[in-house]
Motif scaffolding. Structure first.
Motif, PDB file in Angstrom:
ATOM      1  N   GLU A  35       0.831  -1.205   0.000  1.00  0.00           N
ATOM      2  CA  GLU A  35       0.000   0.000   0.000  1.00  0.00           C
ATOM      3  C   GLU A  35       0.866   1.256   0.000  1.00  0.00           C
ATOM      4  O   GLU A  35       0.586   2.226  -0.712  1.00  0.00           O
ATOM      5  N   VAL A  36       1.907   1.221   0.826  1.00  0.00           N
ATOM      6  CA  VAL A  36       2.801   2.381   0.909  1.00  0.00           C
ATOM      7  C   VAL A  36       3.500   2.619  -0.418  1.00  0.00           C
ATOM      8  O   VAL A  36       3.565   3.754  -0.917  1.00  0.00           O
ATOM      9  N   ARG A  37       4.023   1.534  -1.015  1.00  0.00           N
ATOM     10  CA  ARG A  37       4.732   1.681  -2.289  1.00  0.00           C
ATOM     11  C   ARG A  37       3.788   2.175  -3.376  1.00  0.00           C
ATOM     12  O   ARG A  37       4.120   3.067  -4.164  1.00  0.00           O
ATOM     13  N   GLY A  38       2.599   1.592  -3.438  1.00  0.00           N
ATOM     14  CA  GLY A  38       1.648   2.009  -4.459  1.00  0.00           C
ATOM     15  C   GLY A  38       1.214   3.453  -4.273  1.00  0.00           C
ATOM     16  O   GLY A  38       1.094   4.209  -5.240  1.00  0.00           O
ATOM     17  N   LEU A  71       1.779  -8.451  -0.933  1.00  0.00           N
ATOM     18  CA  LEU A  71       2.406  -7.205  -1.394  1.00  0.00           C
ATOM     19  C   LEU A  71       1.652  -6.655  -2.598  1.00  0.00           C
ATOM     20  O   LEU A  71       1.341  -5.453  -2.665  1.00  0.00           O
ATOM     21  N   CYS A  72       1.341  -7.528  -3.568  1.00  0.00           N
ATOM     22  CA  CYS A  72       0.639  -7.104  -4.779  1.00  0.00           C
ATOM     23  C   CYS A  72      -0.762  -6.592  -4.459  1.00  0.00           C
ATOM     24  O   CYS A  72      -1.225  -5.615  -5.047  1.00  0.00           O
ATOM     25  N   GLU A  73      -1.436  -7.263  -3.531  1.00  0.00           N
ATOM     26  CA  GLU A  73      -2.782  -6.830  -3.172  1.00  0.00           C
ATOM     27  C   GLU A  73      -2.760  -5.450  -2.503  1.00  0.00           C
ATOM     28  O   GLU A  73      -3.633  -4.616  -2.753  1.00  0.00           O
ATOM     29  N   GLY A  74      -1.762  -5.227  -1.654  1.00  0.00           N
ATOM     30  CA  GLY A  74      -1.640  -3.915  -1.031  1.00  0.00           C
ATOM     31  C   GLY A  74      -1.353  -2.836  -2.062  1.00  0.00           C
ATOM     32  O   GLY A  74      -1.946  -1.752  -2.034  1.00  0.00           O
ATOM     33  N   TRP A  75      -0.438  -3.142  -2.987  1.00  0.00           N
ATOM     34  CA  TRP A  75      -0.096  -2.179  -4.040  1.00  0.00           C
ATOM     35  C   TRP A  75      -1.313  -1.897  -4.909  1.00  0.00           C
ATOM     36  O   TRP A  75      -1.612  -0.753  -5.242  1.00  0.00           O
ATOM     37  N   SER A  77      -4.418  -2.169  -4.128  1.00  0.00           N
ATOM     38  CA  SER A  77      -5.409  -1.407  -3.368  1.00  0.00           C
ATOM     39  C   SER A  77      -5.110   0.087  -3.426  1.00  0.00           C
ATOM     40  O   SER A  77      -6.004   0.911  -3.632  1.00  0.00           O
ATOM     41  N   ALA A  78      -3.844   0.435  -3.259  1.00  0.00           N
ATOM     42  CA  ALA A  78      -3.461   1.848  -3.315  1.00  0.00           C
ATOM     43  C   ALA A  78      -3.664   2.427  -4.704  1.00  0.00           C
ATOM     44  O   ALA A  78      -4.182   3.527  -4.873  1.00  0.00           O
ATOM     45  N   GLN A  79      -3.270   1.654  -5.735  1.00  0.00           N
ATOM     46  CA  GLN A  79      -3.429   2.123  -7.103  1.00  0.00           C
ATOM     47  C   GLN A  79      -4.892   2.213  -7.486  1.00  0.00           C
ATOM     48  O   GLN A  79      -5.317   3.144  -8.154  1.00  0.00           O
ATOM     49  N   GLY A  80      -5.660   1.217  -7.052  1.00  0.00           N
ATOM     50  CA  GLY A  80      -7.068   1.195  -7.406  1.00  0.00           C
ATOM     51  C   GLY A  80      -7.821   2.361  -6.829  1.00  0.00           C
ATOM     52  O   GLY A  80      -8.720   2.922  -7.460  1.00  0.00           O
ATOM     53  N   GLY A  81      -7.457   2.764  -5.609  1.00  0.00           N
ATOM     54  CA  GLY A  81      -8.137   3.893  -4.998  1.00  0.00           C
ATOM     55  C   GLY A  81      -7.877   5.167  -5.771  1.00  0.00           C
ATOM     56  O   GLY A  81      -8.740   6.034  -5.866  1.00  0.00           O
ATOM     57  N   PRO A  91      -3.672  -7.447  -9.561  1.00  0.00           N
ATOM     58  CA  PRO A  91      -2.581  -7.218  -8.622  1.00  0.00           C
ATOM     59  C   PRO A  91      -1.217  -7.674  -9.127  1.00  0.00           C
ATOM     60  O   PRO A  91      -0.199  -7.210  -8.643  1.00  0.00           O
ATOM     61  N   GLU A  92      -1.170  -8.582 -10.091  1.00  0.00           N
ATOM     62  CA  GLU A  92       0.117  -9.074 -10.571  1.00  0.00           C
ATOM     63  C   GLU A  92       0.785  -8.088 -11.519  1.00  0.00           C
ATOM     64  O   GLU A  92       1.962  -7.762 -11.379  1.00  0.00           O
ATOM     65  N   SER A  93       0.043  -7.620 -12.505  1.00  0.00           N
ATOM     66  CA  SER A  93       0.623  -6.725 -13.511  1.00  0.00           C
ATOM     67  C   SER A  93       0.458  -5.252 -13.163  1.00  0.00           C
ATOM     68  O   SER A  93       1.179  -4.404 -13.680  1.00  0.00           O
ATOM     69  N   GLY A  94      -0.504  -4.948 -12.273  1.00  0.00           N
ATOM     70  CA  GLY A  94      -0.817  -3.554 -11.996  1.00  0.00           C
ATOM     71  C   GLY A  94      -1.627  -2.905 -13.096  1.00  0.00           C
ATOM     72  O   GLY A  94      -1.870  -1.696 -13.066  1.00  0.00           O
ATOM     73  N   LEU A  95      -2.060  -3.701 -14.080  1.00  0.00           N
ATOM     74  CA  LEU A  95      -2.864  -3.186 -15.178  1.00  0.00           C
ATOM     75  C   LEU A  95      -4.345  -3.420 -14.904  1.00  0.00           C
ATOM     76  O   LEU A  95      -4.708  -4.291 -14.121  1.00  0.00           O
ATOM     77  N   PRO A  96      -5.208  -2.673 -15.577  1.00  0.00           N
ATOM     78  CA  PRO A  96      -6.639  -2.936 -15.452  1.00  0.00           C
ATOM     79  C   PRO A  96      -7.000  -4.331 -15.957  1.00  0.00           C
ATOM     80  O   PRO A  96      -6.252  -4.953 -16.711  1.00  0.00           O
TER      81      PRO A  96
END
Length: 230
Positions: A35-38, A71-75, A77-81, A91-96
């Motif tokens: 979450e912090v990194r994202g 880690l991916c789920e936290g990232w 979550s931050a990006q999705g918000g 969560p794996e690619s960070g893409l939609p």
């Protein structure tokens, strides 16, 4: 190498390190770190590699799958918000996800209709296939992270794109003079990101990249995405 050294430290780092060294389950701490990194704008590939470096320093070959997923789920979550209200990020690619691309396709078809033209004349899909062989969950995550970062770098944040699963990705692009150069940049970025994450041997060489004409209607475009998804 950490791309922005000044961004590295956060108390969430201490929590992960302490859990790993104490032999406790670090999943919750890893999710918080994600979450912090994202939230700080750090890429998912950079975040995963940082976690992997920690485990390698302890003598482990790679982080446990559950910890990487946290880690991916936290990232995500931050990006999705910030980007998609938390509903459509892989969560794996960070893409939609495909559902998000379906929505953007609907907007494209609607715009074309209002302008008295056809979406198949104004836009197309760029499909990217990097699958080379069966991979473990950990290596699949690393591969997805590399390609996700590459496509964002090539086309820019917020550009309509999605993961379709199994090493297949799609980008919605305009049919204009930048189509060819954009594909060339994407190919270079994929090679670069794969080298950065040391997953070159997990990718098809060279990656298969081609354009797919959009169908006449949005409904058929949705069917097309469903048919080619893995």
């Amino acid at each position: 190498m950490w791309l922005r050294p000044a961004d590295w430290y956060h108390p969430a780092v201490d929590a992960v390190v302490e859990a790993v060294l104490a032999g406790r389950d670090p999943s919750a701490a890893a999710e918080r770190l994600g979450e912090v990194r994202g939230g700080a704008g750090v890429g998912i590939s950079e975040a995963i590699e940082d976690l992997a470096c920690l485990y390698r320093s302890t003598g482990a070959v790679e982080p446990p799958l559950a910890v990487v997923r946290a880690l991916c789920e936290g990232w995500s979550s931050a990006q999705g918000g910030a980007l998609l209200m938390g509903s459509c990020l892989d969560p794996e690619s960070g893409l939609p996800t495909r559902d998000y691309l379906v929505t953007r396709l609907g907007e494209t078809y609607g715009t074309a209709e209002r302008e008295d033209t056809f979406a198949q004349l104004t836009h197309c899909l760029v499909l990217v296939d990097v699958a080379a062989a069966e991979v473990s969950p950990w290596t699949r995550m690393a591969r997805s992270a590399a390609v996700g970062a590459a496509l964002r770098n090539a086309y820019g944040p917020g550009h309509p794109m999605a993961t379709l699963g199994g090493g297949l990705f799609a980008v919605l692009v305009e049919r204009d003079p930048e189509l060819g150069p954009g594909i060339a940049v994407a190919r270079l970025e994929i090679t670069h990101q794969a080298e950065q994450l040391e997953v070159t041997d997990l990718l098809r060489q060279p990656p298969r990249i081609w354009t797919e004409q959009l169908p006449r209607t949005h409904e058929r475009a949705v069917q097309l995405l469903a048919e080619i998804s893995r």
